[in-house]
Design a protein around this motif. Structure first.
Motif, PDB file in Angstrom:
ATOM      1  N   PHE A 157       0.821  -1.210   0.000  1.00 39.11           N
ATOM      2  CA  PHE A 157       0.000   0.000   0.000  1.00 39.11           C
ATOM      3  C   PHE A 157       0.859   1.266   0.000  1.00 39.11           C
ATOM      4  O   PHE A 157       1.870   1.342   0.702  1.00 39.11           O
ATOM      5  N   LYS A 158       0.421   2.252  -0.771  1.00 40.90           N
ATOM      6  CA  LYS A 158       0.893   3.626  -0.638  1.00 40.90           C
ATOM      7  C   LYS A 158      -0.326   4.451  -0.232  1.00 40.90           C
ATOM      8  O   LYS A 158      -1.301   4.528  -0.983  1.00 40.90           O
ATOM      9  N   VAL A 159      -0.267   5.055   0.948  1.00 36.32           N
ATOM     10  CA  VAL A 159      -1.439   5.719   1.509  1.00 36.32           C
ATOM     11  C   VAL A 159      -1.107   7.178   1.812  1.00 36.32           C
ATOM     12  O   VAL A 159      -0.035   7.477   2.360  1.00 36.32           O
ATOM     13  N   SER A 160      -2.043   8.069   1.482  1.00 34.07           N
ATOM     14  CA  SER A 160      -1.854   9.477   1.827  1.00 34.07           C
ATOM     15  C   SER A 160      -3.190  10.077   2.235  1.00 34.07           C
ATOM     16  O   SER A 160      -4.251   9.668   1.756  1.00 34.07           O
ATOM     17  N   PHE A 161      -3.126  11.032   3.159  1.00 42.94           N
ATOM     18  CA  PHE A 161      -4.307  11.773   3.594  1.00 42.94           C
ATOM     19  C   PHE A 161      -4.494  12.989   2.693  1.00 42.94           C
ATOM     20  O   PHE A 161      -3.557  13.778   2.508  1.00 42.94           O
ATOM     21  N   LEU A 162      -5.700  13.173   2.179  1.00 41.57           N
ATOM     22  CA  LEU A 162      -6.025  14.336   1.370  1.00 41.57           C
ATOM     23  C   LEU A 162      -7.013  15.199   2.135  1.00 41.57           C
ATOM     24  O   LEU A 162      -8.015  14.693   2.651  1.00 41.57           O
ATOM     25  N   LEU A 174      -7.575   3.615  -5.051  1.00 41.60           N
ATOM     26  CA  LEU A 174      -8.839   3.749  -4.338  1.00 41.60           C
ATOM     27  C   LEU A 174      -8.879   5.094  -3.629  1.00 41.60           C
ATOM     28  O   LEU A 174      -7.865   5.563  -3.111  1.00 41.60           O
ATOM     29  N   LEU A 175     -10.069   5.690  -3.570  1.00 35.32           N
ATOM     30  CA  LEU A 175     -10.301   6.878  -2.758  1.00 35.32           C
ATOM     31  C   LEU A 175     -11.335   6.524  -1.698  1.00 35.32           C
ATOM     32  O   LEU A 175     -12.470   6.175  -2.022  1.00 35.32           O
ATOM     33  N   HIS A 176     -10.933   6.598  -0.438  1.00 36.21           N
ATOM     34  CA  HIS A 176     -11.847   6.430   0.694  1.00 36.21           C
ATOM     35  C   HIS A 176     -12.168   7.836   1.172  1.00 36.21           C
ATOM     36  O   HIS A 176     -11.318   8.521   1.741  1.00 36.21           O
ATOM     37  N   THR A 177     -13.412   8.295   0.940  1.00 36.40           N
ATOM     38  CA  THR A 177     -13.704   9.716   1.157  1.00 36.40           C
ATOM     39  C   THR A 177     -13.711  10.122   2.619  1.00 36.40           C
ATOM     40  O   THR A 177     -13.506  11.292   2.937  1.00 36.40           O
ATOM     41  N   GLY A 178     -13.941   9.169   3.548  1.00 33.91           N
ATOM     42  CA  GLY A 178     -14.241   9.572   4.912  1.00 33.91           C
ATOM     43  C   GLY A 178     -15.531  10.379   4.920  1.00 33.91           C
ATOM     44  O   GLY A 178     -16.298  10.385   3.947  1.00 33.91           O
ATOM     45  N   ASP A 179     -15.807  11.075   6.000  1.00 37.19           N
ATOM     46  CA  ASP A 179     -16.973  11.964   6.071  1.00 37.19           C
ATOM     47  C   ASP A 179     -16.590  13.281   5.400  1.00 37.19           C
ATOM     48  O   ASP A 179     -15.521  13.827   5.670  1.00 37.19           O
ATOM     49  N   PHE A 180     -17.489  13.826   4.567  1.00 40.56           N
ATOM     50  CA  PHE A 180     -17.104  15.057   3.885  1.00 40.56           C
ATOM     51  C   PHE A 180     -18.328  15.871   3.488  1.00 40.56           C
ATOM     52  O   PHE A 180     -19.456  15.382   3.451  1.00 40.56           O
ATOM     53  N   LYS A 181     -18.066  17.143   3.176  1.00 42.22           N
ATOM     54  CA  LYS A 181     -19.055  18.047   2.605  1.00 42.22           C
ATOM     55  C   LYS A 181     -18.324  18.983   1.638  1.00 42.22           C
ATOM     56  O   LYS A 181     -17.087  19.088   1.680  1.00 42.22           O
ATOM     57  N   LEU A 182     -19.071  19.639   0.799  1.00 43.14           N
ATOM     58  CA  LEU A 182     -18.473  20.596  -0.136  1.00 43.14           C
ATOM     59  C   LEU A 182     -18.617  21.997   0.444  1.00 43.14           C
ATOM     60  O   LEU A 182     -19.523  22.744   0.086  1.00 43.14           O
ATOM     61  N   ASP A 183     -17.739  22.333   1.384  1.00 38.36           N
ATOM     62  CA  ASP A 183     -17.787  23.639   2.046  1.00 38.36           C
ATOM     63  C   ASP A 183     -16.519  24.404   1.691  1.00 38.36           C
ATOM     64  O   ASP A 183     -15.414  24.000   2.048  1.00 38.36           O
ATOM     65  N   MET A 184     -16.683  25.498   0.972  1.00 35.17           N
ATOM     66  CA  MET A 184     -15.540  26.310   0.550  1.00 35.17           C
ATOM     67  C   MET A 184     -15.109  27.292   1.632  1.00 35.17           C
ATOM     68  O   MET A 184     -14.062  27.932   1.509  1.00 35.17           O
ATOM     69  N   ALA A 185     -15.924  27.457   2.688  1.00 35.23           N
ATOM     70  CA  ALA A 185     -15.580  28.395   3.772  1.00 35.23           C
ATOM     71  C   ALA A 185     -16.018  27.803   5.105  1.00 35.23           C
ATOM     72  O   ALA A 185     -16.957  28.291   5.736  1.00 35.23           O
ATOM     73  N   PRO A 186     -15.344  26.750   5.569  1.00 39.62           N
ATOM     74  CA  PRO A 186     -15.776  26.052   6.782  1.00 39.62           C
ATOM     75  C   PRO A 186     -15.438  26.774   8.078  1.00 39.62           C
ATOM     76  O   PRO A 186     -15.851  26.337   9.154  1.00 39.62           O
ATOM     77  N   GLY A 187     -14.691  27.873   8.005  1.00 36.54           N
ATOM     78  CA  GLY A 187     -14.350  28.616   9.219  1.00 36.54           C
ATOM     79  C   GLY A 187     -13.108  28.089   9.888  1.00 36.54           C
ATOM     80  O   GLY A 187     -12.152  28.818  10.139  1.00 36.54           O
ATOM     81  N   VAL A 188     -13.091  26.812  10.225  1.00 37.12           N
ATOM     82  CA  VAL A 188     -11.925  26.161  10.818  1.00 37.12           C
ATOM     83  C   VAL A 188     -11.655  24.904  10.004  1.00 37.12           C
ATOM     84  O   VAL A 188     -12.573  24.142   9.700  1.00 37.12           O
ATOM     85  N   GLY A 189     -10.396  24.672   9.662  1.00 38.90           N
ATOM     86  CA  GLY A 189     -10.056  23.479   8.902  1.00 38.90           C
ATOM     87  C   GLY A 189      -9.991  23.762   7.409  1.00 38.90           C
ATOM     88  O   GLY A 189     -10.119  24.894   6.944  1.00 38.90           O
ATOM     89  N   ASP A 190      -9.794  22.688   6.643  1.00 38.54           N
ATOM     90  CA  ASP A 190      -9.555  22.803   5.213  1.00 38.54           C
ATOM     91  C   ASP A 190     -10.851  23.021   4.441  1.00 38.54           C
ATOM     92  O   ASP A 190     -11.822  22.286   4.637  1.00 38.54           O
ATOM     93  N   PRO A 191     -10.884  23.991   3.538  1.00 38.92           N
ATOM     94  CA  PRO A 191     -12.028  24.109   2.628  1.00 38.92           C
ATOM     95  C   PRO A 191     -11.974  22.993   1.590  1.00 38.92           C
ATOM     96  O   PRO A 191     -10.925  22.388   1.365  1.00 38.92           O
ATOM     97  N   PHE A 192     -13.117  22.716   0.979  1.00 34.93           N
ATOM     98  CA  PHE A 192     -13.119  21.699  -0.066  1.00 34.93           C
ATOM     99  C   PHE A 192     -12.380  22.236  -1.290  1.00 34.93           C
ATOM    100  O   PHE A 192     -12.631  23.360  -1.736  1.00 34.93           O
TER     101      PHE A 192
END
Length: 557
Positions: free
Chosen positions: A135-140, A161-179
Motif C-alpha cells: 500500500f501507498k497511503v496518503s491523507f487528502l 482507491l479513494l476512501h472519502t471519509g466523512d465530507f461536505k463541499l464547504d468552501m468556507a468552513p471557518g476552521v479546517g480545510d475548505p473543499f
C-alpha cells in the motif's frame, strides 16, 4: 497452481449503520493479504436495547485473528464514531496508528486514557505518502464539521482507491480545510478505480450549506434574547463552537464553555494552531459573577446525553448555573436518529421552566457536515471513479447511493458490514461473508453480544429479579427456611401479603417434600426452586421474574 493476488474491501462497522466505523482493505494472495484498517470508532448505547453500556464498537475478532498481517491503522478524523474505539481496542491489534496532526492529538488522548502507548501514533502531513507493504497511503484534506478531516488515497498494484471519509463541499468552513475542487478533479484526471464514499445525506435533495452562512442568524438570535443564553452543539464541531462564541461576543456577551469534551476539543485545536481568533472565555466560577443578560454558555449534550451539561441544566442546575423563565436555549445541531426521545425530554423539561428553545427546524442555526445528494453527484463528477461503493449510512442510504451511481454510469454494489468484496477485476465481487457484530464497553470490561450480559440485563429490567438464599447442613438437609429478596417487583400480590414472604412459605413447603437426590444436586435443586418461585410470582403478581439461587453447603466448608 499459484493463487493470484487480490484487492479486498471488508467493512466491519459503519456500512449499514451510522457510527462505529471500521473498514479493512487488503492486498495479496487469497487468505494471506496484507491488511490496513481505516478508522476504529464507536456508537452510543440506549437504555432500551443496551442498558448501562458505556460505548459500543465493531467486533474486530476477524481482524484480531489476523493482526500479524495488519500493517497500520489510519484515522480519517477525530469524531468519536471514527476514533473513539482506538484506546479500548488497540491492545487487540497493536499496529502503528497514522493520522493528521489534530486527529493524532485526539487519538493520543484516547490512548493515554486507556493506558496504551502514545508513541505508536504517527503524525502525517496532508499529502504525505506512507508505504506499508503493498500500500501507498496518503491523507487528502477534505471539508467536514471539524478540523483536518481527510479522505484517503490508497494506491495498490491492483489500482487506486479513494476512501472519502466523512465530507461536505464547504468552501468556507471557518476552521479546517475548505473543499478543494481542483485537488479532486486532478485526482480524477489521474484515474480512480474505486471510490468508497460517505452516503449519510443521500436523501437530502438540496445542496449543502456552508458554515459561513450561520453567524448572522445566530448573532441576531442572541442579540434578541433578554436573559441568559445557552447553546449546545457537537463538542467536536470546533468551527461551530467558534461561530457561537463569536456571535456571543458580537451580541456583547461573555462566553463560558461547559463540558470537558468541548473544552478538550477547543484546547486541542488551539494547540494545533487551527484556532487563531477564538474569543476569550471565562471559567464557570467567573461566569457565575456575570449578570445573566451579559452571558452565554456553550455546553455539551446536544444529543440528550443524561450526564452532559444540557441535561443537567434541564433537570436543575450545573456548576452553579440554573435556567429560568425568559432564558434562551439554542440547539445548534441535528439530532442523530435514535436520540430523538432523549433530546425531546430535555426540550420539554426546559419548556416547563419557561425557557425558550430554538432549534434548526427552520434550517438557519445548523449545517450538516455531510454531503447532500447534489454534492455527492458533484464529487462523482470530479473524481469519475469506475466503481463506487457506498459506506457510512444505514442500508437504505447505501442502496440509494448505489442506485444514484448506477444511473450516472458507474458500477456500484452494496457491501454492508461483514461483506468482503474482491475489487481486483473490472467489477467488484462478493467473495465472503464474515461474522460481524458489536463489542460492548461496560466500565472497564469489554464483551460481545453473544456473551449474554446485556440480554440478562434486559431480562432483569423487563421482569424483575428474585434472589433466593438457601443453606444446606452437613446432613444434606435445609438449615432453616430459604430467604427471598425481590427487586423490581410489586411488594404485594393477590394475597395481600408481602411477596417475599409468600415465596419463602411456598419454598419451605416445596423443600419439605424434596428428596435427598435432588437436595444433593445444586443444579437439580436450583431448577426446582426457580420453577416454584416463577409459578408463585405468576399467581401473585402475573409476572415471571428472573430467579437467582445461591446454595451454601456447610459440608463444603
Amino acid at each position: 497452481m499459484t493463487t493470484r493476488d487480490r484487492l479486498i474491501y471488508l467493512p466491519l462497522g459503519g456500512a449499514g449503520e451510522v457510527g462505529m466505523n471500521a473498514y479493512v482493505y487488503g492486498y495479496g494472495p487469497k487468505n494471506n493479504e496484507r491488511l490496513i484498517l481505516v478508522d476504529i470508532g464507536v456508537t452510543f448505547p440506549d437504555m432500551d436495547g443496551t442498558p448501562g453500556i458505556d460505548l459500543i464498537t465493531a467486533d474486530i475478532s476477524w481482524l484480531e485473528k489476523r493482526r500479524d498481517r495488519l500493517d497500520g491503522i489510519f484515522i480519517t478524523h477525530a469524531h468519536e464514531d471514527h476514533v473513539g474505539g482506538l484506546g479500548h481496542l488497540y491492545s487487540r491489534l497493536k499496529a502503528p496508528v497514522y493520522a493528521r496532526d489534530f486527529t493524532a492529538r485526539i487519538a493520543a488522548k484516547k490512548m493515554m486514557e486507556a493506558g496504551q502507548p502514545v508513541d505508536k501514533i504517527i503524525t502525517l502531513g496532508k499529502g504525505e505518502v506512507v508505504e506499508l507493504g503493498p500500500f501507498k497511503v496518503s491523507f487528502l484534506p477534505i471539508a467536514h464539521s471539524l478540523p483536518e478531516a481527510s479522505s484517503m488515497l490508497i494506491e495498490t498494484p491492483a489500482g487506486r482507491l479513494l476512501h472519502t471519509g466523512d465530507f461536505k463541499l464547504d468552501m468556507a468552513p471557518g476552521v479546517g480545510d475548505p473543499f478543494d475542487e481542483d485537488l479532486y478533479r486532478s485526482l480524477g484526471d489521474k484515474g480512480v478505480d474505486v471510490m468508497v464514499s460517505d452516503s449519510t445525506n443521500i436523501f437530502s435533495p438540496h445542496p449543502g450549506r456552508s458554515e459561513s452562512s450561520l453567524p448572522q442568524a445566530i448573532t441576531d438570535l442572541v442579540k434578541g434574547a433578554p436573559g441568559l443564553v445557552v447553546a449546545t452543539t457537537f463538542a467536536s464541531n470546533v468551527a461551530r463552537v467558534r461561530t457561537l462564541a463569536k456571535a456571543a461576543r458580537a451580541a456583547g456577551r461573555t462566553v463560558c464553555l461547559l463540558g470537558r469534551a468541548m473544552q478538550t476539543m477547543v484546547r486541542t485545536a488551539t494547540e494545533a494552531k487551527l484556532l487563531h481568533d477564538f474569543p476569550l472565555v471565562v471559567s464557570a466560577e467567573e461566569a457565575n459573577e456575570i449578570p445573566r443578560e451579559n452571558l452565554m454558555l456553550i455546553v455539551t449534550g446536544s444529543q440528550g446525553e443524561r450526564r452532559a451539561a444540557s441535561a443537567q441544566l434541564a433537570r436543575g442546575s450545573y456548576l452553579g448555573f440554573s435556567l429560568k423563565e425568559g432564558d434562551l436555549f439554542l440547539f445548534s445541531s441535528m439530532t442523530i436518529p435514535g436520540n430523538e426521545r432523549d433530546v425531546l425530554r430535555i426540550v420539554n423539561a426546559l419548556s416547563e421552566k419557561g425557557v425558550d428553545v430554538a432549534d434548526n427546524s427552520q434550517g438557519i442555526y445548523h449545517v450538516s457536515g455531510h454531503a447532500n445528494r447534489p454534492d455527492l453527484e458533484r464529487m462523482h463528477e470530479l473524481v469519475r471513479p469506475n466503481v463506487l461503493i457506498p459506506m457510512h449510512g444505514e442500508h437504505r442510504h447505501l442502496r440509494q447511493h448505489a442506485m444514484l451511481a448506477q444511473k450516472r454510469g458507474m458500477i456500484s454494489v452494496i457491501a454492508p458490514n461483514g461483506t468482503m468484496l474482491d475489487l481486483t477485476g473490472p467489477e467488484p465481487k462478493v467473495v465472503e461473508h464474515v461474522d460481524t457484530g458489536r463489542l460492548y464497553i461496560d466500565g472497564s470490561a469489554i464483551y460481545g453480544a453473544m456473551d449474554g450480559v446485556v440480554r440478562e440485563r434486559i431480562k432483569m429490567a423487563l421482569n424483575g429479579m428474585v434472589l433466593i438464599t438457601l443453606v444446606i447442613d452437613e446432613e444434606g438437609q435445609p438449615l432453616g427456611d430459604p430467604w427471598a429478596d425481590c427487586s423490581g417487583l410489586a411488594r404485594q400480590g393477590r394475597s395481600n401479603r408481602a411477596l417475599n414472604e409468600v415465596i419463602e412459605d411456598e419454598l419451605a413447603e416445596e423443600l419439605e417434600r424434596t428428596g435427598r437426590k435432588v437436595l444433593a444436586s445444586d443444579d437439580r435443586l436450583t431448577e426446582v426452586i426457580r420453577r416454584r418461585v416463577r409459578n408463585c410470582c405468576v399467581d401473585e403478581i402475573g409476572k415471571k421474574p428472573e430467579v437467582m439461587v445461591v446454595i451454601s453447603r456447610l459440608s463444603d466448608a
